[in-house]
Design a protein around this motif. Structure first.
Motif, mmCIF file in Angstrom:
data_model
loop_
_atom_site.group_PDB
_atom_site.id
_atom_site.type_symbol
_atom_site.label_atom_id
_atom_site.label_comp_id
_atom_site.label_asym_id
_atom_site.label_seq_id
_atom_site.Cartn_x
_atom_site.Cartn_y
_atom_site.Cartn_z
ATOM 1 N N VAL A 5 2.137 3.527 -3.192
ATOM 2 C CA VAL A 5 1.493 4.743 -3.912
ATOM 3 C C VAL A 5 1.006 5.726 -2.925
ATOM 4 O O VAL A 5 0.299 6.710 -3.363
ATOM 5 N N THR A 6 1.292 5.575 -1.829
ATOM 6 C CA THR A 6 0.897 6.419 -0.678
ATOM 7 C C THR A 6 1.799 7.540 -0.600
ATOM 8 O O THR A 6 2.721 7.303 0.210
ATOM 9 N N VAL A 32 -4.923 -2.713 1.297
ATOM 10 C CA VAL A 32 -3.984 -2.539 0.265
ATOM 11 C C VAL A 32 -4.985 -1.677 -1.044
ATOM 12 O O VAL A 32 -4.429 -0.430 -1.421
ATOM 13 N N LEU A 33 -5.929 -2.439 -1.301
ATOM 14 C CA LEU A 33 -6.596 -1.822 -2.389
ATOM 15 C C LEU A 33 -6.927 -0.152 -2.185
ATOM 16 O O LEU A 33 -6.879 0.599 -2.993
ATOM 17 N N TRP A 34 -7.407 0.194 -1.026
ATOM 18 C CA TRP A 34 -7.861 1.371 -0.698
ATOM 19 C C TRP A 34 -6.788 2.356 -0.940
ATOM 20 O O TRP A 34 -7.005 3.238 -1.388
ATOM 21 N N SER A 35 -5.782 2.039 -0.578
ATOM 22 C CA SER A 35 -4.316 3.073 -1.183
ATOM 23 C C SER A 35 -4.353 2.941 -2.603
ATOM 24 O O SER A 35 -4.139 4.395 -2.947
ATOM 25 N N TYR A 36 -4.634 2.197 -3.230
ATOM 26 C CA TYR A 36 -4.448 2.336 -4.646
ATOM 27 C C TYR A 36 -5.446 3.377 -5.232
ATOM 28 O O TYR A 36 -5.406 4.077 -5.968
ATOM 29 N N LEU A 37 -6.891 2.922 -4.863
ATOM 30 C CA LEU A 37 -7.989 3.583 -5.213
ATOM 31 C C LEU A 37 -7.768 5.254 -4.920
ATOM 32 O O LEU A 37 -7.946 5.969 -5.562
ATOM 33 N N GLY A 59 -3.438 6.238 -5.491
ATOM 34 C CA GLY A 59 -2.779 6.049 -6.623
ATOM 35 C C GLY A 59 -3.645 6.337 -7.842
ATOM 36 O O GLY A 59 -3.013 6.840 -8.979
ATOM 37 N N TRP A 60 -4.701 6.149 -7.900
ATOM 38 C CA TRP A 60 -5.582 6.373 -8.907
ATOM 39 C C TRP A 60 -6.610 7.578 -8.634
ATOM 40 O O TRP A 60 -7.416 7.951 -9.782
ATOM 41 N N GLY A 72 0.748 -1.269 0.134
ATOM 42 C CA GLY A 72 -0.041 0.035 0.133
ATOM 43 C C GLY A 72 0.953 1.391 0.104
ATOM 44 O O GLY A 72 0.333 2.216 -0.729
#
Length: 163
Positions: free
Chosen positions: A30-31, A98-103, A106-107, A27
């Motif tokens: 991308v943070t 982890v996905l939350w950090s990307y959403l 990251g994105w 995570g």
């Protein structure tokens, strides 16, 4: 009723903590919240948001506690169906963490991050319930995590609404 619990071995404890911190590392890729970052320059954030330097230490403690909690559950035996189910739910919530950090970072998908963190919260609560039935101390170790994600959920929704 006298219940006898097993203590996690040191390799199991170490492996569970490493797994937890592997998610943290994934995570963190991308943070980016430093000076000049999208987070600092382009987002409107509420005045009550904690300072950036606080997030790292808080998450370090939370990932450490998550690893210990997992070790306590795994120590009860992976042949048990309830341990298998609880482990899968734990792993799914870890992936969502982890996905939350990307959403979010990251994105830059603030609405998706807001929706996803609600699902994450539900899975953390489910993990706690499953862990409690196997090893109560494992659920108790996740209380700070649920509390922080409760706050993070509110913060995420507010940032999404402000932007």
């Amino acid at each position: 009723m006298n219940v006898k619990y097993r203590m996690p071995s040191l390799p199991l404890l170490f492996g569970s903590i490493v797994l937890s911190f592997a998610a943290a590392a994934a995570g963190s890729l991308v943070t980016i919240t430093g000076t000049g970052s999208w987070f600092m320059t382009e987002l409107i954030k509420p005045e009550w948001q904690p300072p950036n330097y606080l997030f790292g230490p808080v998450w370090t403690v939370l990932y450490f506690l998550m690893g210990i909690a997992l070790a306590f559950v795994l120590a009860e035996g992976m042949k048990r169906r309830d341990v298998q189910i609880a482990t899968v739910v734990f792993l799914v919530q870890l992936v969502l963490n982890v996905l939350w950090s990307y959403l979010f970072f990251g994105w830059h998908l603030l609405g998706a991050a807001a929706a996803e963190i609600v699902v994450l919260w539900i899975l953390i609560a489910a993990t706690m319930w499953l862990f409690y039935k196997i090893r109560p101390v494992a659920a108790y170790l996740l209380i700070p995590y649920l509390a922080w994600v409760t706050f993070a959920t509110y913060l995420t929704v507010v940032i999404w609404m402000l932007n």
